[in-house]
Design a protein around this motif. Sequence first.
Motif, PDB file in Angstrom:
ATOM      1  N   UNK A 126       7.892  14.677  56.311  1.00  0.00           N
ATOM      2  CA  UNK A 126       8.077  14.012  57.590  1.00  0.00           C
ATOM      3  C   UNK A 126       8.669  13.170  58.031  1.00  0.00           C
ATOM      4  N   UNK A 127       8.942  12.407  56.778  1.00  0.00           N
ATOM      5  CA  UNK A 127       9.156  10.609  57.186  1.00  0.00           C
ATOM      6  C   UNK A 127      11.165  10.926  57.607  1.00  0.00           C
ATOM      7  N   UNK A 128      11.503  11.884  55.943  1.00  0.00           N
ATOM      8  CA  UNK A 128      13.333  12.453  56.569  1.00  0.00           C
ATOM      9  C   UNK A 128      13.689  13.340  57.945  1.00  0.00           C
ATOM     10  N   UNK A 129      12.438  13.513  57.555  1.00  0.00           N
ATOM     11  CA  UNK A 129      12.998  14.609  59.200  1.00  0.00           C
ATOM     12  C   UNK A 129      12.648  13.986  60.330  1.00  0.00           C
ATOM     13  N   UNK A 130      11.864  13.528  60.607  1.00  0.00           N
ATOM     14  CA  UNK A 130      11.451  12.075  61.557  1.00  0.00           C
ATOM     15  C   UNK A 130      13.080  11.066  61.712  1.00  0.00           C
ATOM     16  N   UNK A 131      13.288  10.382  60.653  1.00  0.00           N
ATOM     17  CA  UNK A 131      14.637   9.789  60.229  1.00  0.00           C
ATOM     18  C   UNK A 131      15.938   9.859  60.807  1.00  0.00           C
ATOM     19  N   UNK A 132      16.207  11.589  61.037  1.00  0.00           N
ATOM     20  CA  UNK A 132      16.929  12.576  61.138  1.00  0.00           C
ATOM     21  C   UNK A 132      16.749  12.381  62.556  1.00  0.00           C
TER      22      UNK A 132
ATOM     23  N   UNK B 193      -0.257  15.386  51.572  1.00  0.00           N
ATOM     24  CA  UNK B 193      -0.633  15.260  51.023  1.00  0.00           C
ATOM     25  C   UNK B 193       0.870  14.209  50.751  1.00  0.00           C
ATOM     26  N   UNK B 194       1.349  13.802  49.455  1.00  0.00           N
ATOM     27  CA  UNK B 194       2.193  12.921  49.526  1.00  0.00           C
ATOM     28  C   UNK B 194       3.913  12.711  49.665  1.00  0.00           C
ATOM     29  N   UNK B 195       3.744  14.394  49.230  1.00  0.00           N
ATOM     30  CA  UNK B 195       5.079  15.506  49.679  1.00  0.00           C
ATOM     31  C   UNK B 195       5.472  16.004  51.121  1.00  0.00           C
ATOM     32  N   UNK B 196       4.170  15.839  51.443  1.00  0.00           N
ATOM     33  CA  UNK B 196       4.314  15.936  52.287  1.00  0.00           C
ATOM     34  C   UNK B 196       5.002  15.121  54.011  1.00  0.00           C
ATOM     35  N   UNK B 197       4.001  14.767  53.419  1.00  0.00           N
ATOM     36  CA  UNK B 197       4.033  12.599  54.066  1.00  0.00           C
ATOM     37  C   UNK B 197       6.125  12.081  53.979  1.00  0.00           C
TER      38      UNK B 197
ATOM     39  N   UNK C 219       3.854  10.442  66.160  1.00  0.00           N
ATOM     40  CA  UNK C 219       2.580  10.348  66.220  1.00  0.00           C
ATOM     41  C   UNK C 219       1.397  10.302  64.850  1.00  0.00           C
ATOM     42  N   UNK C 220       1.879  11.414  64.569  1.00  0.00           N
ATOM     43  CA  UNK C 220       1.515  12.081  63.183  1.00  0.00           C
ATOM     44  C   UNK C 220       1.648  10.752  61.787  1.00  0.00           C
ATOM     45  N   UNK C 221       3.250  10.548  61.414  1.00  0.00           N
ATOM     46  CA  UNK C 221       3.006   9.298  61.190  1.00  0.00           C
ATOM     47  C   UNK C 221       3.044   7.503  61.090  1.00  0.00           C
ATOM     48  N   UNK C 222       2.964   7.462  62.915  1.00  0.00           N
ATOM     49  CA  UNK C 222       2.161   6.006  62.960  1.00  0.00           C
ATOM     50  C   UNK C 222       0.581   6.407  62.416  1.00  0.00           C
TER      51      UNK C 222
END
Length: 250
Positions: A130-136, A123-127, A242-245
């Motif tokens: 995940x994006x916020x956590x990955x950027x940190x 979902x967009x919320x999960x994405x 990997x998931x975000x790419x």
Amino acid sequence: GGGNGGAAAARNGATGDAAPGDGKDKNILDNLLKSHDIVQMLEALEDMGTTKDTISLGELEAFVRDQTSPPRSAEETAIKVKLLEECGAVLILEDMVYLHPRDVTSAVLRVLPGVPSKVYGITDADLQAMTTEFETMKENYEVARRRAEARSRTIVSSGLIVLCLQLATFVRLTYYEFSWDVMEPLSYFVGLGNAILVYVYYLWNRRDFSFETWQNSLAGKYADSHLRRSGFDLDRYVALSKRLRRSARK
């Protein structure tokens, strides 16, 4: 995540009957998965995947051997190749290696009946989470990488200083303290000692010495050490990357 699953599979592979490296320390694969070199290897495979969909098994083995800290035996190469497969970075079918295993899985799932729609994405919320956590995590990773590169540059630069001091010492001893008759055999032994060090480097790393590979190797070790001391979760970082790419390619 893919990283945690890969680590678990790697632990099983280290103790299983048919896994490469049978009889070795059960923590070998876990340590490989968490190393800075494996992170770089996964990122390099992702970059390769932008231009290729498949490569041969021989090309994958050559890719593993050409990394910053290459394996020193065929057994280590097999362990790293197996690790890449088990953590989901590649899919190996006989002599063919698929660089987008998720795409292959999705293609198979599409022909199967009754597959839940959530299998195909998030979902967009999960994405966003995940994006916020990955950027940190990426910011912390980049800080460790920059510190490691600065430290490795300092060490490589100190090698030039040592050589300059060596030259100045020989000039002083040759023209002011002793004579060339005395210093000539000493200079030979020092030069031979330097050549032996380069030879030992090759035997240990199985690659020719160059300042670039030496600096990259030091940077990788220092970054890995810093990340471990700070409690950075490399498994999670790799899985999110990997998931975000893959989501971005959809």
